[in-house]
Scaffold this active site. Structure first.
Site, PDB file in Angstrom:
ATOM      1  N   HIS A  15       1.993  -4.234  -3.903  1.00  0.00           N
ATOM      2  CA  HIS A  15       0.802  -2.945  -3.927  1.00  0.00           C
ATOM      3  C   HIS A  15       1.342  -1.908  -4.922  1.00  0.00           C
ATOM      4  CE1 HIS A  15      -2.192   0.019  -1.710  1.00  0.00           C
ATOM      5  NE2 HIS A  15      -2.108   0.227  -2.928  1.00  0.00           N
ATOM      6  N   HIS A  17      -0.206   0.606  -8.284  1.00  0.00           N
ATOM      7  CA  HIS A  17      -0.965   1.198  -9.261  1.00  0.00           C
ATOM      8  C   HIS A  17      -0.179   1.565 -10.795  1.00  0.00           C
ATOM      9  CE1 HIS A  17      -4.013   1.706  -6.059  1.00  0.00           C
ATOM     10  NE2 HIS A  17      -2.900   1.997  -5.384  1.00  0.00           N
ATOM     11  N   ASN A  43      -7.908  -0.392  -9.282  1.00  0.00           N
ATOM     12  CA  ASN A  43      -9.019   0.715  -9.342  1.00  0.00           C
ATOM     13  C   ASN A  43      -8.860   1.724 -10.349  1.00  0.00           C
ATOM     14  OD1 ASN A  43      -6.276   1.209  -8.458  1.00  0.00           O
ATOM     15  ND2 ASN A  43      -6.982   3.075  -7.127  1.00  0.00           N
ATOM     16  N   LYS A  98      -9.130  -7.376  -3.443  1.00  0.00           N
ATOM     17  CA  LYS A  98      -8.796  -5.887  -3.005  1.00  0.00           C
ATOM     18  C   LYS A  98     -10.003  -4.942  -2.799  1.00  0.00           C
ATOM     19  CE  LYS A  98      -6.420  -1.495  -3.604  1.00  0.00           C
ATOM     20  NZ  LYS A  98      -5.522  -1.203  -2.890  1.00  0.00           N
ATOM     21  N   ASP A 254       2.738   1.183  -2.874  1.00  0.00           N
ATOM     22  CA  ASP A 254       1.735   2.045  -3.163  1.00  0.00           C
ATOM     23  C   ASP A 254       1.961   3.052  -4.388  1.00  0.00           C
ATOM     24  OD1 ASP A 254      -0.773   2.828  -3.403  1.00  0.00           O
ATOM     25  OD2 ASP A 254      -0.873   4.148  -1.410  1.00  0.00           O
ATOM     26  N   HIS A 258      -0.182  10.027 -11.180  1.00  0.00           N
ATOM     27  CA  HIS A 258      -1.376  11.060 -11.648  1.00  0.00           C
ATOM     28  C   HIS A 258      -0.868  11.980 -12.284  1.00  0.00           C
ATOM     29  CE1 HIS A 258      -4.700   9.317  -8.747  1.00  0.00           C
ATOM     30  NE2 HIS A 258      -3.609   9.055  -8.043  1.00  0.00           N
TER      31      HIS A 258
HETATM   32  C1  NCD Z   1      -4.078   5.323  -4.660  1.00  0.00           C
HETATM   33  C2  NCD Z   1      -4.396   5.480  -6.226  1.00  0.00           C
HETATM   34  O1  NCD Z   1      -3.810   6.671  -6.585  1.00  0.00           O
HETATM   35  O2  NCD Z   1      -4.774   4.665  -6.728  1.00  0.00           O
HETATM   36  N1  NCD Z   1      -3.917   6.645  -4.003  1.00  0.00           N
HETATM   37  C3  NCD Z   1      -3.537   6.763  -2.660  1.00  0.00           C
HETATM   38  O3  NCD Z   1      -3.611   7.846  -2.442  1.00  0.00           O
HETATM   39  N2  NCD Z   1      -2.775   5.780  -2.103  1.00  0.00           N
HETATM   40  C4  NCD Z   1      -5.343   4.493  -4.242  1.00  0.00           C
HETATM   41  C5  NCD Z   1      -5.010   3.929  -2.809  1.00  0.00           C
HETATM   42  O4  NCD Z   1      -4.018   3.140  -2.700  1.00  0.00           O
HETATM   43  O5  NCD Z   1      -5.574   4.234  -1.793  1.00  0.00           O
HETATM   44 ZN    ZN Z   2      -2.663   2.007  -3.362  1.00  0.00          ZN
HETATM   45 ZN    ZN Z   3      -5.114   2.565  -0.376  1.00  0.00          ZN
END
Ligand code: NCD
Ligand code: ZN
Ligand code: ZN
Length: 346
Positions: A15, A17, A43, A98, A254, A258
């Site tokens: 997981h 991003h 995403n 997903k 995860d 940002h």
């Molecule tokens: C994730 C993201 O910023 O893409 N944010 C988060 O709070 N975990 C998306 C996600 O995994 O829900």
């Molecule tokens: Zn996530």
């Molecule tokens: Zn999530």
């Protein structure tokens, strides 16, 4: 060389991003230097990876940025998803379907909520028949009357829908992402073996008091992610599930970077950038919970087993050597920035 060292096979991150463009180029090496293989979430802002063409272009972009990294591709379930598009995505290499319900987190599927999945069982069955894993953010933002559910209870309210999917699509491999509550851990334990869960490092460290005030206003955007961290009881349940050696629970960072300006202000973006600190944090947690012997299984073995992927051949060594986490990576705040950590990836 530090006195205490722990060597494990290189971990797998189901997981991650990694974003795209400049952000991808900034953060990718922090994942790829630790995780030779990771499930990359699609995403992307206003541009979800929900079809084969986009999937191939996104994989090419990642490989161009780091040819040595192995992205395990996922495809987002959105309103555009069809049985045919899933077929095409599978042929293009997608291993994971997903889903982020609309309104619960960054990049959720607009207009598609968790209850809507009952109209999408043909897609979930298609994913199962292809051999895809269904990786889902189980949170419910509003109840059947449209009333908002408090952030701290949104995962709890999703449990019924997890059970419905398990019943409606038997045999579908489901990953319940970033589990943060004792109740959801119990639901995963009770579920059949085709249901597993990822756990993050930050949910084993934070509690709700680090993020929200008693009215659920965000008091520290830097710790704000979805699902939000919960109370001490839940954190304890996460730590026990994490360090207890049950193959249903494995690591998923995860890691969700940002830019700083999106993490401050009255409506911070959900998601925290943890890739640079996750392993050192886990090492400390596993020692504190007397489970260090399970660390390698949790980060490097159980995940690949569930995904049907090989365990990495390379190794990674953690050493006891205090260091201070930089506040940010070129404008992207890092989880625990400014704090001292005891363990370091050597
Ligand atoms: C994730 C993201 O910023 O893409 N944010 C988060 O709070 N975990 C998306 C996600 O995994 O829900
Ligand atoms: Zn996530
Ligand atoms: Zn999530």
């Amino acid at each position: 060389m530090s006195q205490n060292e722990i060597t494990i096979r290189k971990p797998f991150d189901p997981h991650a991003h990694l974003r795209s463009g400049q952000m991808l180029r900034k953060v990718l090496s922090y994942t790829s230097c630790i995780f030779p293989r990771a499930v990359v979430m699609g995403n992307l802002e206003n541009d979800p990876v929900d079809n084969a063409k986009r999937l191939v272009a996104y994989r090419d972009e990642i490989l161009k940025a780091d040819p040595g990294f192995e992205p395990v591709m996922s495809v987002m379930l959105t309103r555009n998803t069809t049985v045919e598009s899933l077929d095409a995505c599978w042929k293009a290499g997608a291993k994971v379907l997903k889903f982020i319900p609309g309104g619960v987190s960054t990049g959720g599927a607009e207009g598609l909520d968790l209850p809507d999945l009952k109209f999408q069982t043909h897609l979930l069955k298609k994913a199962r028949n292809l051999g895809m894993i269904f990786s889902c953010h189980f949170e419910l933002a509003s109840d059947e009357n449209g009333a908002a559910i408090p952030k701290g209870r949104q995962e709890y309210w999703a449990i019924g829908y997890l059970k419905e999917i398990i019943r409606a699509v038997p045999g579908l491999k489901i990953v319940v992402e970033h589990v943060s509550s004792e109740e959801m851990i119990e639901a995963v334990l009770e579920a059949p073996l085709n249901v597993a869960a990822t756990l993050t490092a930050h949910h084993a460290i934070l509690t709700v008091d680090d993020v929200l005030d008693s009215r659920e206003n965000i008091i520290n955007g830097l710790n704000y992610c979805k699902p939000v961290a919960k109370d001490i009881r839940d954190r304890h349940a996460v730590r026990l599930a994490m360090t207890g050696g049950n193959p249903k629970f494995f690591f998923g960072s995860d890691s969700a970077p940002h830019p700083l300006d999106r993490k401050l202000g009255s409506e911070p973006a959900a998601g925290i950038f943890t890739a640079p600190v996750a392993l050192p944090l886990l090492c400390k947690i596993f020692i504190e919970e007397n489970g260090i012997g399970w660390l390698e299984n949790f980060v490097s073995v159980y995940g690949p087993q569930f995904y049907g992927l090989p365990v990495s051949e390379g190794t990674l060594t953690l050493g006891e050597e205090p260091w201070e986490v930089p506040f940010d990576l070129d404008g992207v705040p890092i989880f625990m920035g400014g704090k001292k950590l005891q363990w370091k990836v050597m």
